[in-house]
Design a protein around this motif. Structure first.
Motif, mmCIF file in Angstrom:
data_model
loop_
_atom_site.group_PDB
_atom_site.id
_atom_site.type_symbol
_atom_site.label_atom_id
_atom_site.label_comp_id
_atom_site.label_asym_id
_atom_site.label_seq_id
_atom_site.Cartn_x
_atom_site.Cartn_y
_atom_site.Cartn_z
ATOM 1 N N ILE A 291 -45.805 19.622 -22.887
ATOM 2 C CA ILE A 291 -45.253 19.037 -21.667
ATOM 3 C C ILE A 291 -45.344 17.517 -21.723
ATOM 4 C CG2 ILE A 291 -45.427 18.914 -19.150
ATOM 5 C CD1 ILE A 291 -46.709 21.782 -19.317
ATOM 6 N N ALA A 292 -46.502 16.996 -22.113
ATOM 7 C CA ALA A 292 -46.678 15.541 -22.209
ATOM 8 C C ALA A 292 -45.691 14.957 -23.214
ATOM 9 C CB ALA A 292 -48.112 15.213 -22.612
ATOM 10 N N GLY A 293 -45.513 15.638 -24.328
ATOM 11 C CA GLY A 293 -44.566 15.174 -25.339
ATOM 12 C C GLY A 293 -43.129 15.194 -24.845
ATOM 13 N N ALA A 294 -42.780 16.211 -24.100
ATOM 14 C CA ALA A 294 -41.415 16.324 -23.591
ATOM 15 C C ALA A 294 -41.058 15.165 -22.670
ATOM 16 C CB ALA A 294 -41.239 17.654 -22.856
ATOM 17 N N HIS B 220 -53.699 12.171 -18.471
ATOM 18 C CA HIS B 220 -53.304 12.142 -17.066
ATOM 19 C C HIS B 220 -52.636 13.463 -16.674
ATOM 20 C CE1 HIS B 220 -52.704 10.028 -13.314
ATOM 21 N NE2 HIS B 220 -51.513 10.580 -13.243
ATOM 22 N N LEU B 221 -51.812 13.982 -17.553
ATOM 23 C CA LEU B 221 -51.125 15.247 -17.280
ATOM 24 C C LEU B 221 -52.136 16.388 -17.135
ATOM 25 C CD1 LEU B 221 -48.069 15.833 -17.045
ATOM 26 C CD2 LEU B 221 -48.233 16.872 -19.287
ATOM 27 N N MET B 222 -53.205 16.348 -17.895
ATOM 28 C CA MET B 222 -54.238 17.382 -17.801
ATOM 29 C C MET B 222 -54.898 17.361 -16.424
ATOM 30 S SD MET B 222 -55.301 19.796 -19.622
ATOM 31 C CE MET B 222 -56.500 21.027 -19.245
ATOM 32 N N LYS B 223 -55.159 16.177 -15.890
ATOM 33 C CA LYS B 223 -55.745 16.065 -14.549
ATOM 34 C C LYS B 223 -54.812 16.657 -13.499
ATOM 35 C CE LYS B 223 -58.180 11.820 -15.665
ATOM 36 N NZ LYS B 223 -58.210 10.368 -15.492
ATOM 37 N N LEU C 46 -47.866 9.049 -8.475
ATOM 38 C CA LEU C 46 -47.646 9.521 -9.841
ATOM 39 C C LEU C 46 -48.173 10.942 -10.037
ATOM 40 C CD1 LEU C 46 -46.317 8.342 -12.324
ATOM 41 C CD2 LEU C 46 -48.536 7.519 -13.069
ATOM 42 N N HIS C 47 -49.261 11.265 -9.379
ATOM 43 C CA HIS C 47 -49.862 12.594 -9.478
ATOM 44 C C HIS C 47 -48.865 13.662 -9.003
ATOM 45 C CE1 HIS C 47 -53.660 14.849 -10.018
ATOM 46 N NE2 HIS C 47 -53.193 15.640 -9.063
ATOM 47 N N ARG D 50 -42.970 17.564 -12.238
ATOM 48 C CA ARG D 50 -42.439 17.640 -13.613
ATOM 49 C C ARG D 50 -43.037 18.826 -14.369
ATOM 50 N NH1 ARG D 50 -41.809 11.756 -16.369
ATOM 51 N NH2 ARG D 50 -41.501 10.510 -14.504
ATOM 52 N N ILE D 51 -44.346 19.039 -14.229
ATOM 53 C CA ILE D 51 -44.989 20.179 -14.891
ATOM 54 C C ILE D 51 -44.371 21.483 -14.392
ATOM 55 C CG2 ILE D 51 -47.128 21.531 -15.054
ATOM 56 C CD1 ILE D 51 -48.661 18.841 -14.984
#
Length: 157
Positions: A29-32, A39-42, A5-6, A12-13
């Motif tokens: 980005i998380a919203g999109a 998790h996206l921040m990590k 997933l990472h 994706r980012i």
């Protein structure tokens, strides 16, 4: 074979930032994508450490590609974020307990398959993953507004 997933989120980012042609916040980005901001921040931190994206702090801050989309190799990203040496138990010499390790051809076959997979990814740049940036952004916007999107669904509370 499945990317963790990472790595999936990292790609994706990168694709999102390349499609925007500028910077975007982690919330944007998380919203999109309808995925966890935390998790996206990590994942974004990992991309900053790899010097693939830059973090800009403060008002109007966010993330931006550290190089052009043409300069970012997809194989490089996957190699840095995936743990491919643990693809199967016999790949890891320290924890291998397979009684037939070295006596079967599976390890060689899988090594070759993983190498071919990575060689194929080396043929792609980030820009190759976005042949039509406008369509990419339109589809993300449509997902963002869809009733089955986890963040907009009435069941998501």
């Amino acid at each position: 074979m499945r990317l963790n997933l990472h790595t999936d989120y990292a790609l994706r980012i990168l694709m999102y930032l390349a499609s925007k042609g500028g910077q975007a916040s982690v919330d944007e980005i998380a919203g999109a994508y309808g995925i966890s901001r935390n998790h996206l921040m990590k994942v974004a931190r990992s991309l900053v450490e790899l010097q693939l994206i830059e973090a800009r702090r403060g008002r109007g801050g966010g993330f931006a590609l550290a190089a052009s989309a043409d300069a970012i190799n997809v194989g490089y990203v996957v190699r840095r974020l995936e743990s491919l040496e643990g693809f199967v138990e016999c790949f890891d010499r320290t924890s291998n307990s397979c009684p037939v390790a070295g006596a079967c051809g599976l390890q060689g076959a899988l090594n070759g398959a993983v190498a071919a997979f990575l060689d194929k990814l080396d043929e792609y740049r980030l820009s190759d993953l976005l042949p039509d940036r406008n369509r990419f952004l339109r589809q993300l916007k449509a997902f963002d507004q869809a009733p089955n999107n986890p963040k907009t669904s009435p069941m998501a509370a």
